[in-house]
Design an enzyme around this catalytic site. Structure first.
Site, mmCIF file in Angstrom:
data_model
loop_
_atom_site.group_PDB
_atom_site.id
_atom_site.type_symbol
_atom_site.label_atom_id
_atom_site.label_comp_id
_atom_site.label_asym_id
_atom_site.label_seq_id
_atom_site.Cartn_x
_atom_site.Cartn_y
_atom_site.Cartn_z
ATOM 1 N N ASP A 1 0.854 -1.187 0.000
ATOM 2 C CA ASP A 1 0.000 0.000 0.000
ATOM 3 C C ASP A 1 0.898 1.248 0.000
ATOM 4 O OD1 ASP A 1 -2.132 1.746 0.028
ATOM 5 O OD2 ASP A 1 -3.199 0.764 1.653
HETATM 6 C C1 BGC Z 1 -5.210 3.181 0.351
HETATM 7 C C2 BGC Z 1 -5.423 2.165 -0.750
HETATM 8 C C3 BGC Z 1 -5.404 2.830 -2.104
HETATM 9 C C4 BGC Z 1 -4.098 3.584 -2.256
HETATM 10 C C5 BGC Z 1 -3.931 4.257 -3.608
HETATM 11 C C6 BGC Z 1 -4.021 4.072 0.075
HETATM 12 O O1 BGC Z 1 -3.999 5.148 0.963
HETATM 13 O O2 BGC Z 1 -5.064 2.515 1.582
HETATM 14 O O3 BGC Z 1 -6.638 1.486 -0.554
HETATM 15 O O4 BGC Z 1 -5.554 1.885 -3.111
HETATM 16 O O5 BGC Z 1 -4.027 4.574 -1.241
HETATM 17 O O6 BGC Z 1 -4.788 5.309 -3.783
#
Ligand code: BGC
Length: 758
Positions: free
Chosen positions: A280
Site C-alpha cells: 500500500d
Molecule cells: C489506500 C489504498 C489505495 C491507495 C492508492 C491508500 O492510501 O489505503 O486502498 O488503493 O491509497 O490510492
C-alpha cells in the site's frame, strides 16, 4: 498386453492437451527469460516501482524516469494525453517495456455507483456484475488497465471509516461480491481490451483494526482468520485476481508488509497465488514507524524478503535494492522473481504487443458523459436496489406525487457527498441530488420546498477536517436557530417532511474513524424541531457506516438507509419514495443499538451461558444496561409488501457424497409487486470447536406479484459443511446441523439434518 496398455496410457497422458504445457506459457517463459537476461538490476527494480505524479515528482521528472527504465507502473493519472506521453517514453526505455496505468476504481469510475457497503445491500449478484462491468468499461476507455479493487476486508466495527468501501460483516456475502468483481472486471482473458486487472485488498485483516481506529493493529486467532476474515481474499484470488494489495496494519504483531507468513507461506505457498503483490501507499517506509526496521534500507530488505513485489509510491526500492543485492543481503533471484511477476502480468495483458491498448487520443470523456445514458440508467437501477427501508409506520411510504413535500437537511442537495468517498474520477457536477431527484419525479416541482436546516455538525474542527484536502463540505455560517426556523417554516407548509441527515462523504473514508456513531447534535436538534411540527417525518440516512440511530428510529414515521448512492442517487431515492421501485435491499452489516456493543455481528460463537435461557439477565452472556441485539440485524430490510417464507429439506440425513435440497416457498401476501432476498443460514450444532450460532451460506432473490407464490431452491453439499477443526484441518464432522431460511439473520425457522459418517 499389460505392458502395451501401460504404454498407451502413458502416451495418452503426455499427448493429451490437458496435461501438456500450454504452448502460450512456453512462449511467455521464453519471452520473459530473454527479456530478463537483457535487463540490468536497475531496470528490474524499475519494474517494481509504482509511481504517481505529484509533489516533487513532476510530470517531466516522471517521464524521464520512465524513459530510463526506472518505473514499471503509474497510478492516479487519468489525463489521456499524459498517459500517452508516458507510454511513448516507456517505449524509448532500454528494453522498451510498456508501463501499466492503475487507479482506485472502487465503486464506478466516471459514472459512480453506490459505495460498496450500499452495493452489498442489494444482495444481488447481477448488480455486483453490472458495477464491475461498467467500471471496467469506462476505466479501460479512459486509458487505465489496473484497479486497486475489490476491497473485501470483513468489517464488524463501524467506528472504522473504511467500512464504507467493503461489503460488510459476512464472509460469504463479501466473497460473492469479490469473486464477481474479479470475474467481470478482468474478464475471460486479460488480453481483452476491456479487461481491467483487479487488485484484491487489503491483505489482510485491515477491517479488524483494534477499536476501529484507523491504521491500528489487528490481532486474531488463526482459526478466526481462516474461518472468516481471510475467506473473501481467497475467493477473489481463486477467481483469478492477478494482483493483491497488502494491508497497512500489523497482523498478530508483524506488519503485513513485513509478514513472511502472510505473504509467502499463506498467499504463495498455500494458496498458490502467482500474480503481483503490491504494497500500500508508503507502507515500506512505515515499517520504520512500526518498529520492525531500523531505517529505509532495512525496510526495503524486510519487505522484499517477506514477499512484496511492487512498492506503491516507491521512495526507496531504486535507491536500496541494487545495493542490497551487491552486498549479498538479498539474492538477485528475489528481484528476478518479483520482476517476473510484473512482466508476466504485462505479457498477459497484451501490453508488449499493444502498449496503447487502452490509449485512444480520440476518446473524448465529455462525449461519453453526454452520450452514455445507459451507464446512468444502470447506476440508477443499482442505486435504488441499494436503499434499505428500515421503518414504515402506517404505510406512510410510498408517497403520493401530489403531496407537498419539504425536503430538508445538509445532505439533501449535496452533489459531492452523494458520490461517496473513492470517487476520484467521478464528476460531482453531473450527480443528481435527492432534492433534484424528487423534483424530477413529480409533474409539479412547485410542490417541493427545500431548506438547509442545519450544518452537518456544530464542530468547526470537523468542518476543517472534512475540507483538509479541498473536499468542499459546506458549512453555513448563519446562526443555528435561524436555519432550523427556516426548515420548520417549510415543514409547516407541507404535507410531509423528508430530512436527509448522516455523514459527509469525507466522514466515511480512509482515516475517518469515529468513537461516537450518533448523528451530530446539530442534526439531532433539526430532527427534533421537525418532529415537533407534527408533520409525517421521513428520515433518510446518508452515510457510509452503520450509525446508532435509536432515537431517530423512534422519531421517524419512516426511515431509509440511502448510503452514498452515486451519480444517479437522487433519482433512485425518488424512485423509492414514490414507489416507482419497491425497496428490496437488506443490511450487509448489523446496526448497533449503541457503541458499547461493538463488535456486534450475527455470526458470533455460542457461549456456555447463552442469553435468555435461564435466569434471563443474570449469569448469562448479556449487558445489564443494554440489549444484546443490534438495533437492525444483518440481513434486515423491509418492503412495501409482505412476504411469508416456509421451507423443507428433501432429506434429514446426508452421506458425505450426498446432497440435500432445501425448498423455500415464498408468498407475496401484500398488494404490490416486490422482491424478497431469501437468506439461507447453517449451524453446526456440535463440533470439535465451538461454531457460530448461524452462518450465511446462500441467498437468492425472488420477485412476486401481489398474492403470487414462488419457490427458491438451495442445495446443501458436503463442502459447505467444512470448517477449521480443533487440529486446524478443513473438514466436515458428522453430526447434527440446523438449517435456517428466512428474511433476515434473526430468523428462527429451523429444520435439522444429520451428516452421516459415510
Ligand atoms: C489506500 C489504498 C489505495 C491507495 C492508492 C491508500 O492510501 O489505503 O486502498 O488503493 O491509497 O490510492
Amino acid at each position: 498386453m499389460l505392458k502395451k496398455l501401460v504404454f498407451f496410457f502413458v502416451f495418452f497422458i503426455f499427448s493429451c492437451p490437458l496435461f501438456a504445457q500450454n504452448p502460450n506459457d512456453e512462449e511467455k517463459k521464453v519471452f520473459i527469460d530473454n527479456l530478463l537476461s537483457k535487463m540490468t538490476i536497475k531496470e528490474k527494480v524499475g519494474q517494481l516501482r509504482l509511481i504517481s505524479v505529484g509533489g516533487d515528482l513532476t510530470l517531466d521528472k516522471v517521464l524521464d524516469q520512465i524513459e530510463a527504465g526506472e518505473i514499471g507502473g503509474i497510478f492516479n493519472t487519468v489525463v489521456e494525453p499524459d498517459l500517452s506521453r508516458m507510454q511513448e517514453r516507456a517505449l524509448k526505455s532500454p528494453n522498451k517495456i510498456p508501463v501499466y496505468f492503475g487507479f482506485d476504481i472502487v465503486h464506478g469510475h466516471r459514472t459512480v455507483f453506490p459505495i460498496n457497503l450500499g452495493l452489498a445491500a442489494t444482495w444481488d449478484r447481477n448488480a455486483f456484475a453490472k458495477v464491475a462491468e461498467v467500471s471496467a468499461d469506462e476505466a479501460t476507455s479512459d486509458g487505465l488497465n489496473v484497479t486497486w479493487a475489490p476491497m473485501v476486508d470483513i468489517t464488524r466495527d463501524p467506528r472504522w471509516g473504511r467500512v464504507s468501501e467493503g461489503f460488510g460483516e459476512d464472509p460469504y456475502l463479501a466473497s460473492e461480491a469479490g469473486r464477481i468483481f474479479v470475474e467481470k472486471m478482468q474478464k475471460q482473458s486479460l488480453a481483452d481490451k476491456k479487461s481491467l486487472v483487479t487488485t484484491v485488498k487489503h491483505f489482510a485483516l485491515y477491517g479488524a483494526v483494534e477499536a476501529g481506529r484507523e491504521y491500528n493493529s489487528t490481532d486474531m486467532s488463526e482459526r478466526k482468520m481462516f474461518q472468516e476474515y481471510l475467506v473473501p481474499y481467497k475467493a477473489a484470488i481463486d477467481a483469478g485476481s492477478r494482483a493483491v494489495m497488502v494491508a497497512l496494519v500489523s497482523v498478530n504483531g508483524i506488519p503485513a508488509t513485513a509478514n513472511h507468513w502472510l505473504l509467502t507461506d499463506v498467499l504463495r505457498n498455500q494458496w498458490h497465488f502467482d500474480g503481483v503483490v503490491v504494497s500500500d501507499h508508503g507502507a515500506i517506509r512505515e515499517l520504520i514507524n512500526h518498529g520492525v526496521a531500523t531505517d529505509a534500507k532495512d525496510a526495503v530488505r524486510i519487505a522484499i524478503k517477506a514477499g512484496i513485489d511492487v512498492s506503491m509510491n516507491d521512495e526507496y526500492f531504486l535507491q536500496f535494492l541494487p545495493e542490497l543485492v551487491d552486498e549479498g543481503a538479498i539474492s538477485e533471484d528475489l528481484i528476478n522473481q518479483a520482476c517476473r511477476h510484473v512482466l508476466e502480468l504485462k505479457y498477459d495483458m497484451g501490453l508488449f504487443k499493444n502498449p496503447h491498448r487502452n490509449l485512444d487520443p480520440n476518446f473524448d470523456i465529455e462525449t461519453m458523459f453526454a452520450n452514455d445514458r445507459l451507464h446512468r440508467t444502470e447506476a440508477r437501477d443499482v442505486a435504488r436496489r441499494s436503499i434499505v427501508l428500515l421503518k414504515n409506520e402506517n404505510n406512510l411510504l410510498p408517497l403520493d406525487k401530489n403531496k407537498k413535500i419539504a425536503v430538508i437537511g445538509p445532505l439533501a442537495d449535496s452533489k459531492r457527498d452523494i458520490l461517496g468517498s473513492w470517487s476520484g474520477a467521478g464528476r460531482a457536477n453531473l450527480a443528481v441530488t435527492p432534492l433534484q431527484g424528487i423534483k424530477n419525479a413529480i409533474a409539479n416541482p412547485k410542490l417541493v420546498s427545500y431548506a438547509w436546516g442545519a450544518n452537518l455538525s456544530d464542530d468547526p474542527n470537523l468542518d476543517k477536517f472534512l475540507n483538509l484536502y479541498g473536499e468542499s463540505s459546506k458549512f453555513d455560517k448563519r446562526p443555528a436557530n435561524k436555519m432550523i426556523a427556516e426548515a420548520v417554516a417549510q415543514a409547516k407548509k407541507s404535507d410531509v417532511v423528508v430530512v436527509f441527515v448522516g455523514e459527509a462523504q469525507g466522514m466515511a473514508h480512509e482515516s475517518s474513524s469515529r468513537t461516537d456513531l450518533n448523528l451530530q447534535a446539530s442534526q439531532k436538534r433539526l430532527i427534533k424541531a421537525l418532529k415537533a411540527t407534527g408533520k409525517p417525518l421521513i428520515i433518510a440516512l446518508m452515510n457510509g457506516r452503520p450509525l446508532t440511530v435509536k432515537e431517530e428510529y423512534q422519531q421517524a414515521d419512516a426511515m431509509l438507509e440511502t448510503w452514498f448512492l452515486g451519480t444517479e442517487g437522487g433519482n433512485a431515492v425518488a424512485d423509492v419514495l414514490f414507489g416507482d421501485y419497491n425497496p428490496s435491499a437488506k443490511l450487509p452489516m448489523s446496526f448497533p443499538d449503541n457503541v458499547g456493543q461493538i463488535p456486534v455481528y450475527y455470526s458470533h460463537l455460542k457461549t456456555g451461558r447463552p442469553h435468555g435461557t435461564v435466569n434471563m439477565g443474570k449469569y448469562t452472556t448479556s449487558y445489564f444496561d443494554s440489549p444484546n441485539e443490534p438495533l437492525f440485524p444483518f440481513g434486515f430490510g423491509l418492503s412495501y409488501t409482505d412476504f411469508t417464507i416456509d421451507f423443507s429439506l428433501s432429506k434429514t440425513e446426508m452421506s458425505p457424497n450426498g446432497e440435500i435440497e432445501v425448498i423455500a416457498n415464498v408468498e407475496n401476501t401484500g398488494e404490490r409487486e416486490g422482491s424478497q432476498v431469501v437468506q439461507f443460514y447453517l449451524q453446526d450444532v456440535t463440533a470439535s470447536v465451538s461454531r457460530p450460532v448461524k452462518e450465511l451460506i446462500g441467498f437468492e432473490s425472488i420477485t412476486l406479484k401481489p398474492h403470487e407464490k414462488g419457490q427458491v431452491k438451495f442445495v446443501i453439499k458436503y463442502d459447505m459443511l467444512k470448517f477449521w477443526n480443533d487440529k486446524m484441518q478443513y473438514v466436515a464432522e458428522p453430526g447434527k446441523f440446523n438449517v435456517f431460511v428466512g428474511a433476515d439473520s434473526t430468523t428462527k425457522d429451523k429444520q435439522t439434518f444429520t451428516l452421516l459418517d459415510n
